[in-house]
Scaffold this motif. Structure first.
Motif, PDB file in Angstrom:
ATOM      1  N   PRO A   1      13.695  52.048  30.047  1.00 26.05           N
ATOM      2  CA  PRO A   1      14.146  52.904  31.135  1.00 26.05           C
ATOM      3  C   PRO A   1      13.763  54.357  30.854  1.00 26.05           C
ATOM      4  CG  PRO A   1      16.010  52.071  29.851  1.00 26.05           C
ATOM      5  CD  PRO A   1      14.790  51.376  29.345  1.00 26.05           C
TER       6      PRO A   1
ATOM      7  N   TYR B   1      18.732  55.018  22.323  1.00 27.65           N
ATOM      8  CA  TYR B   1      18.498  53.992  23.347  1.00 27.65           C
ATOM      9  C   TYR B   1      19.532  52.869  23.256  1.00 27.65           C
ATOM     10  CZ  TYR B   1      14.723  55.537  26.314  1.00 27.65           C
ATOM     11  OH  TYR B   1      13.997  56.202  27.282  1.00 27.65           O
ATOM     12  N   GLU B   2      19.953  52.552  22.029  1.00 26.89           N
ATOM     13  CA  GLU B   2      21.028  51.561  21.875  1.00 26.89           C
ATOM     14  C   GLU B   2      22.319  52.094  22.516  1.00 26.89           C
ATOM     15  OE1 GLU B   2      20.857  48.563  20.805  1.00 26.89           O
ATOM     16  OE2 GLU B   2      22.959  47.997  20.550  1.00 26.89           O
TER      17      GLU B   2
ATOM     18  N   LEU C   1      14.875  57.718  32.221  1.00 28.55           N
ATOM     19  CA  LEU C   1      15.967  58.170  33.079  1.00 28.55           C
ATOM     20  C   LEU C   1      15.936  59.670  33.335  1.00 28.55           C
ATOM     21  CD1 LEU C   1      18.679  56.040  31.223  1.00 28.55           C
ATOM     22  CD2 LEU C   1      17.480  55.427  33.335  1.00 28.55           C
TER      23      LEU C   1
ATOM     24  N   ALA D   1      22.111  51.924  26.265  1.00 30.40           N
ATOM     25  CA  ALA D   1      22.253  50.559  26.792  1.00 30.40           C
ATOM     26  C   ALA D   1      23.707  50.103  26.710  1.00 30.40           C
ATOM     27  CB  ALA D   1      21.347  49.602  26.010  1.00 30.40           C
ATOM     28  N   ARG D   2      24.369  50.403  25.599  1.00 31.48           N
ATOM     29  CA  ARG D   2      25.733  49.943  25.392  1.00 31.48           C
ATOM     30  C   ARG D   2      26.733  50.710  26.240  1.00 31.48           C
ATOM     31  NH1 ARG D   2      25.934  47.938  20.192  1.00 31.48           N
ATOM     32  NH2 ARG D   2      28.185  47.688  20.441  1.00 31.48           N
TER      33      ARG D   2
ATOM     34  N   TYR E   1      13.207  46.080  28.610  1.00 38.30           N
ATOM     35  CA  TYR E   1      13.090  45.462  27.286  1.00 38.30           C
ATOM     36  C   TYR E   1      14.396  44.811  26.864  1.00 38.30           C
ATOM     37  CZ  TYR E   1      15.810  49.190  25.045  1.00 38.30           C
ATOM     38  OH  TYR E   1      16.822  50.021  24.659  1.00 38.30           O
ATOM     39  N   ARG E   2      15.508  45.220  27.455  1.00 35.52           N
ATOM     40  CA  ARG E   2      16.804  44.653  27.074  1.00 35.52           C
ATOM     41  C   ARG E   2      16.979  43.239  27.621  1.00 35.52           C
ATOM     42  NH1 ARG E   2      19.546  47.998  23.234  1.00 35.52           N
ATOM     43  NH2 ARG E   2      21.421  46.805  23.670  1.00 35.52           N
TER      44      ARG E   2
ATOM     45  N   GLY F   1      23.682  52.036  31.815  1.00 32.63           N
ATOM     46  CA  GLY F   1      22.672  52.966  32.293  1.00 32.63           C
ATOM     47  C   GLY F   1      21.246  52.608  31.929  1.00 32.63           C
ATOM     48  N   SER F   2      21.063  51.463  31.245  1.00 26.90           N
ATOM     49  CA  SER F   2      19.666  51.073  31.031  1.00 26.90           C
ATOM     50  C   SER F   2      19.532  49.558  31.186  1.00 26.90           C
ATOM     51  CB  SER F   2      19.168  51.493  29.666  1.00 26.90           C
ATOM     52  OG  SER F   2      19.437  50.518  28.694  1.00 26.90           O
TER      53      SER F   2
END
Lengths: 268, 268
Positions: free
Chosen positions: B240, A259-260, B242, A263-264, B205-206, A267-268
């Motif tokens: 997310p 998930y990290e 996806l 995000a990086r 959550y980000r 896409g999230s």
């Protein structure tokens, strides 16, 4: 439905028992799906169903009957079985009268198509089926593109992999290599940034560099990743362990890393 | 070691069987620990051991013998048992000759001490023991301060909670409330920012705001959090999703939320 009735001595029934016992080679990647939930997953994923076994006497819901009719339409062959035969082939206690032999899709390194930005999980020697299945479910959640297996210790056709994956093992692409060298070669040819998850490093996953194509290597539950990975100039990353224990469950750690990365990489 | 030998009809043995069956009230939060790994956890966490049962004939390692001697020093009473009695009280197949009745520590809302910056997990109706245990193991990893249980559907003394928590249920503080209103009152009096994890929201959550004291509410595996939470002005947050599935495993989702909170609150 007018289906041929077969009993415990029928070769098709014996085949289901063999698959459940996992005692014979299974190059076709066949697996046994049981119950309503599993059959919904087969229908949704458009999975090849080689044989369907229906026991209306053991069906406790109207939904199971509706689903049975749909499965008969889709399966290559369908049979009616008694409650006794059902008990012989089912591992679950109440499979709602529904058992099928289905086939996992097969992907190969040559045919897999990767987008420009791609997230790959490399599972090196994961041995607990529930962990592998949970990782596949999480891969679906964060739209990871590919699972790469190496030093495989549990089969994808294991019923617990299927269950823990919530059926996502039917749709998340998977390829397998015989050795770490082969995986590394393939990752290199495909321009991947490779991150080795490692409890013994200090590089936090929060400050790591994620490439446009990132592969995260997760190792075995007890021993971590194979030592061959040390031959490559890949970056180790870790999660902060701030308490008393020295590790997280591997499917938990994999999820936080993926998930990290998602995000990086956007896409999230 | 010169221990009193007892058999299957001894009241202490009957008590272990009752605890394993979980058929009687257990206000003391006693649980049964089996095997080498569990006994290592008891020793490390300095847990109260009410009774120890030792079967040297079923011990397969020298480490088990060393550990048995240490446990005898620590336990309030120790007995020797036969292999037959061991089979009667153990749920695991090979507990290495080691079985104990131990006590989970007890915390209360009045005595719990929270740091200025605190991370709390509220588990609302989690029902699968492996999920609750895995959450506790992850809480240890990210140094979450407190587990709050409400609408409890599985007991912390369940052997699967203990196993999945890797013994961390012995050290991660836990308190329990009877109702959502009581939890909300306690969180409010203690200045918590409360985040409701909810698959049906769009707030990632980000990008959520994490307070100096943050409580993350995780709901039941199938039904999510109780509707009473809607009565409070708490922010929903989500991960997310996806892919094809509509949810992650609850212990996976909880881990991603908690590690994000930990990173955003400082400390990782």
């Amino acid at each position: 439905m007018d289906l041929q009735q077969i009993g415990a001595s029928h070769p098709r029934i014996k085949r289901v028992v063999d698959l459940q016992r996992n005692t014979k080679p299974n190059p076709e990647k066949l697996f046994v799906a049981e119950g309503l939930w599993a059959h919904n997953a087969l229908l949704e994923a458009d999975t090849r169903i080689e044989a369907f076994f229906w026991c209306p006497e053991a069906s406790y819901s109207n939904e199971a009957k509706v689903r049975a009719a749909q499965i008969v339409e889709r399966a290559e062959r369908s049979y009616r079985i008694s409650e006794k035969t059902l008990a012989r082939i089912a591992e679950r206690e109440k499979p709602d009268g529904l058992v099928s032999v289905a086939q996992l899709p097969r992907w190969t390194p040559d045919t897999i198509e990767l987008p420009e930005s791609a997230l790959v999980l490399v599972a090196d020697g994961i041995e607990i089926p529930g962990n592998l299945g949970t990782l596949v479910r999480t891969m679906d959640g964060c739209a990871a593109d590919l699972l790469v297996l190496v030093n495989r210790r549990t089969r994808l056709t294991h019923p617990k992999v299927f269950r823990a994956s919530h059926g996502m093992v039917l749709t998340v692409p998977t390829i397998e290599f015989e050795s770490v060298a082969e995986v590394a070669g393939w990752l290199s040819r495909n321009d991947f940034t490779v991150l080795l998850t490692d409890a013994n490093t200090h590089q936090s996953y929060r400050s790591a560099t994620y490439g446009r194509r990132t592969a995260i290597v997760l190792g075995n539950e007890r021993y971590g990743f194979s030592k061959e990975w040390r031959d490559y100039p890949y970056s180790p990353i870790t999660l902060p362990m701030l308490g008393r224990a020295d590790s997280l469950n591997v499917s938990i750690a994999g999820a936080i890393f993926m998930y990290e990365a998602r995000a990086r990489m956007g896409g999230s």
